[in-house]
Motif scaffolding. Structure first.
Motif, PDB file in Angstrom:
ATOM      1  N   LEU A  23       0.836  -1.210   0.000  1.00  0.00           N
ATOM      2  CA  LEU A  23       0.000   0.000   0.000  1.00  0.00           C
ATOM      3  C   LEU A  23       0.867   1.256   0.000  1.00  0.00           C
ATOM      4  O   LEU A  23       0.583   2.225  -0.710  1.00  0.00           O
ATOM      5  CB  LEU A  23      -0.931  -0.007   1.213  1.00  0.00           C
ATOM      6  CG  LEU A  23      -2.019  -1.088   1.208  1.00  0.00           C
ATOM      7  CD1 LEU A  23      -2.763  -1.088   2.540  1.00  0.00           C
ATOM      8  CD2 LEU A  23      -3.002  -0.879   0.050  1.00  0.00           C
ATOM      9  N   ASP A  24       1.937   1.240   0.789  1.00  0.00           N
ATOM     10  CA  ASP A  24       2.845   2.388   0.823  1.00  0.00           C
ATOM     11  C   ASP A  24       3.531   2.579  -0.531  1.00  0.00           C
ATOM     12  O   ASP A  24       3.715   3.709  -0.991  1.00  0.00           O
ATOM     13  CB  ASP A  24       3.895   2.202   1.921  1.00  0.00           C
ATOM     14  CG  ASP A  24       3.310   2.311   3.325  1.00  0.00           C
ATOM     15  OD1 ASP A  24       2.167   2.812   3.458  1.00  0.00           O
ATOM     16  OD2 ASP A  24       3.983   1.891   4.285  1.00  0.00           O
ATOM     17  N   ALA A  25       3.909   1.480  -1.159  1.00  0.00           N
ATOM     18  CA  ALA A  25       4.574   1.575  -2.460  1.00  0.00           C
ATOM     19  C   ALA A  25       3.625   2.123  -3.515  1.00  0.00           C
ATOM     20  O   ALA A  25       4.024   2.931  -4.370  1.00  0.00           O
ATOM     21  CB  ALA A  25       5.099   0.199  -2.870  1.00  0.00           C
TER      22      ALA A  25
ATOM     23  N   ALA B  74       2.031   6.679  -6.919  1.00  0.00           N
ATOM     24  CA  ALA B  74       1.022   7.650  -7.322  1.00  0.00           C
ATOM     25  C   ALA B  74       1.532   9.078  -7.227  1.00  0.00           C
ATOM     26  O   ALA B  74       1.173   9.933  -8.044  1.00  0.00           O
ATOM     27  CB  ALA B  74      -0.235   7.484  -6.467  1.00  0.00           C
ATOM     28  N   ASP B  75       2.399   9.340  -6.226  1.00  0.00           N
ATOM     29  CA  ASP B  75       2.911  10.716  -6.087  1.00  0.00           C
ATOM     30  C   ASP B  75       4.234  10.931  -6.823  1.00  0.00           C
ATOM     31  O   ASP B  75       4.846  12.000  -6.729  1.00  0.00           O
ATOM     32  CB  ASP B  75       3.023  11.127  -4.617  1.00  0.00           C
ATOM     33  CG  ASP B  75       4.101  10.370  -3.840  1.00  0.00           C
ATOM     34  OD1 ASP B  75       5.044   9.833  -4.456  1.00  0.00           O
ATOM     35  OD2 ASP B  75       4.001  10.313  -2.593  1.00  0.00           O
TER      36      ASP B  75
ATOM     37  N   SER C 240       7.177   9.361  -6.447  1.00  0.00           N
ATOM     38  CA  SER C 240       8.437   9.119  -5.751  1.00  0.00           C
ATOM     39  C   SER C 240       8.935   7.678  -5.895  1.00  0.00           C
ATOM     40  O   SER C 240       9.986   7.330  -5.360  1.00  0.00           O
ATOM     41  CB  SER C 240       8.284   9.469  -4.264  1.00  0.00           C
ATOM     42  OG  SER C 240       7.263   8.714  -3.648  1.00  0.00           O
ATOM     43  N   LEU C 241       8.177   6.845  -6.619  1.00  0.00           N
ATOM     44  CA  LEU C 241       8.585   5.466  -6.870  1.00  0.00           C
ATOM     45  C   LEU C 241       8.277   5.174  -8.329  1.00  0.00           C
ATOM     46  O   LEU C 241       7.154   5.427  -8.800  1.00  0.00           O
ATOM     47  CB  LEU C 241       7.802   4.502  -5.963  1.00  0.00           C
ATOM     48  CG  LEU C 241       8.340   3.077  -5.809  1.00  0.00           C
ATOM     49  CD1 LEU C 241       9.612   3.068  -4.980  1.00  0.00           C
ATOM     50  CD2 LEU C 241       7.277   2.193  -5.144  1.00  0.00           C
ATOM     51  N   ASP C 242       9.252   4.655  -9.075  1.00  0.00           N
ATOM     52  CA  ASP C 242       8.995   4.408 -10.496  1.00  0.00           C
ATOM     53  C   ASP C 242       8.357   3.030 -10.691  1.00  0.00           C
ATOM     54  O   ASP C 242       8.215   2.245  -9.744  1.00  0.00           O
ATOM     55  CB  ASP C 242      10.264   4.569 -11.335  1.00  0.00           C
ATOM     56  CG  ASP C 242      11.349   3.540 -11.026  1.00  0.00           C
ATOM     57  OD1 ASP C 242      11.021   2.418 -10.584  1.00  0.00           O
ATOM     58  OD2 ASP C 242      12.537   3.860 -11.241  1.00  0.00           O
ATOM     59  N   ALA C 243       7.965   2.756 -11.927  1.00  0.00           N
ATOM     60  CA  ALA C 243       7.224   1.536 -12.232  1.00  0.00           C
ATOM     61  C   ALA C 243       8.021   0.277 -11.910  1.00  0.00           C
ATOM     62  O   ALA C 243       7.477  -0.703 -11.392  1.00  0.00           O
ATOM     63  CB  ALA C 243       6.810   1.539 -13.703  1.00  0.00           C
TER      64      ALA C 243
END
Length: 372
Positions: free
Chosen positions: A24-26, A31-32, A34-37
């Motif tokens: 959920l955090d990832a 979504a914002d 700060s994490l790529d696909a």
């Protein structure tokens, strides 16, 4: 009585499972921005390896990926069909639970080009699941063809593309048939078509709403059954297909009520699947009498263990209800599961991971005591 060696199994489950906090955090970080696909995919992979190992350790003979790569059990699939796209319009669905009402809204859909398939939807997800299991049969869940129609209705079909609705249905069933064939080619031997529409149509309020929109509410289930059968007509013999019927499952809430009486004779007698996952966790689902229409050779997976509430059912109560069902369909044609998934949408139902595990263990232990 012997344990089943092919799907559906004596102890089974619908498919979706509670997402772990790390996932959920990832998703929030993705979504914002700060994490790529690729980073999100790595977190999903790790979470799926863990949840597959969990299912196998509990003793389940089937394992899903928990639907961990999805936001919604059905729309993540439907929007990948050619000719179907998301619109800016919001579709409102009214849900209920023991505490009161809960409204849910999501993007609507429109069919504004010929329906088709240009890739195997969830194909990569299935291949990863298949590579991860060690003892369990990998099970893939997808929405049934009915859901594409029920979600938007005739008004969502562009008449410039499909002047006659029969043409839409022909293309939709053909796209699903292609999906089924290609999933089987990837090694899928256990496929489940999730379908709320065939359960919703048991609810007089739902049928009245459809009739007000000009639909043939008294016969819509018959059309759905024909189109599902068309999609499955050429499936290989080693692909076992089940369908799951429920009345809505969003954050421990439901959208429809009513027993299976209205659709039972056509559903059980005509739908060409190997088994039916049926919601039977409380009085909303009606009695077991409609099971008298289930023919020999079909399995009924009784969804007696609720996934909507954390309270754990007693084995004695489950066994008593299995005995009641066996008055209408032979015990050897029965299996046991939860009434729905634990997390049909990413939010999940109102129970903890430990409570989810306790319910899955209860299903496995009860089935072992009933069927051996």
């Amino acid at each position: 009585m012997a344990q089943r060696t092919q799907p559906p199994f004596r102890a089974d489950h619908v498919g979706s499972l509670l997402r772990p906090r790390t996932l959920l955090d990832a998703r929030a970080a993705a979504a914002d921005g700060s994490l790529d696909a690729a980073e999100l995919r790595a977190v999903e992979d790790a979470a799926i390896r863990d949840v597959v190992a969990l299912q196998e350790s509990i003793g389940l003979q089937s394992a899903t990926d928990g639907e961990f790569r999805r936001t919604s059990w059905h729309m993540d699939f439907i929007y990948q069909l050619q000719g179907v796209r998301r619109t800016d319009e919001q579709l409102a669905v009214h849900f209920r639970n023991a505490a009161g009402d809960l409204d849910f809204s999501s993007a609507a859909l429109i069919v504004d080009a010929p329906v088709g398939l240009d890739h195997v939807i969830f194909g990569e997800a299935f291949e990863f699941l298949k590579s991860t299991v060690t003892t369990a049969t990998p099970k893939l869940t997808i929405p049934s063809p009915s859901m594409v129609h029920y979600r938007g209705g005739p008004a969502a079909i562009d008449r410039g593309v499909y002047p006659e609705e029969d043409e839409f249905w022909s293309d939709l069933s053909a796209a699903y048939a292609q999906e089924v064939e290609q999933l089987a080619a990837l090694g899928c031997t256990y496929l489940q078509l999730d379908d709320t529409s065939l359960a919703y149509l048991n609810d007089p309020a739902q049928r009245a709403e459809l009739a007000e929109k000009g639909a043939d509410a008294e016969h819509q289930h018959e059309r759905y059954i024909r189109q599902i059968n068309a999609a499955l007509a050429n499936r290989p013999a080693d692909l076992h297909v089940t369908t799951h019927l429920c009345r809505g499952n969003y954050r421990s809430s439901w959208a429809a009520e009513g027993g299976y009486d209205f659709v039972a004779e056509a559903l059980f007698g005509e739908l060409d699947v190997d088994g039916f996952f049926l919601e039977y966790d409380d009085e909303r689902s009606g009695g077991f009498e409609p099971l008298r229409f289930v023919p020999p050779g079909k399995q009924v997976v009784l969804g007696l263990v609720t996934t909507k509430r954390p309270q754990l059912e007693s084995k004695d109560d489950l066994k008593r209800r299995i005995d009641e069902a066996a008055k209408f369909v032979p015990l050897e044609q029965l299996c046991l599961s939860g009434q729905c998934g634990f997390s049909s949408t990413v939010e999940g139902n109102d129970l903890t991971l430990d409570e989810e595990i306790a319910k899955l263990r209860l299903i496995v232990e009860t089935a072992a005591e009933v069927w051996g």
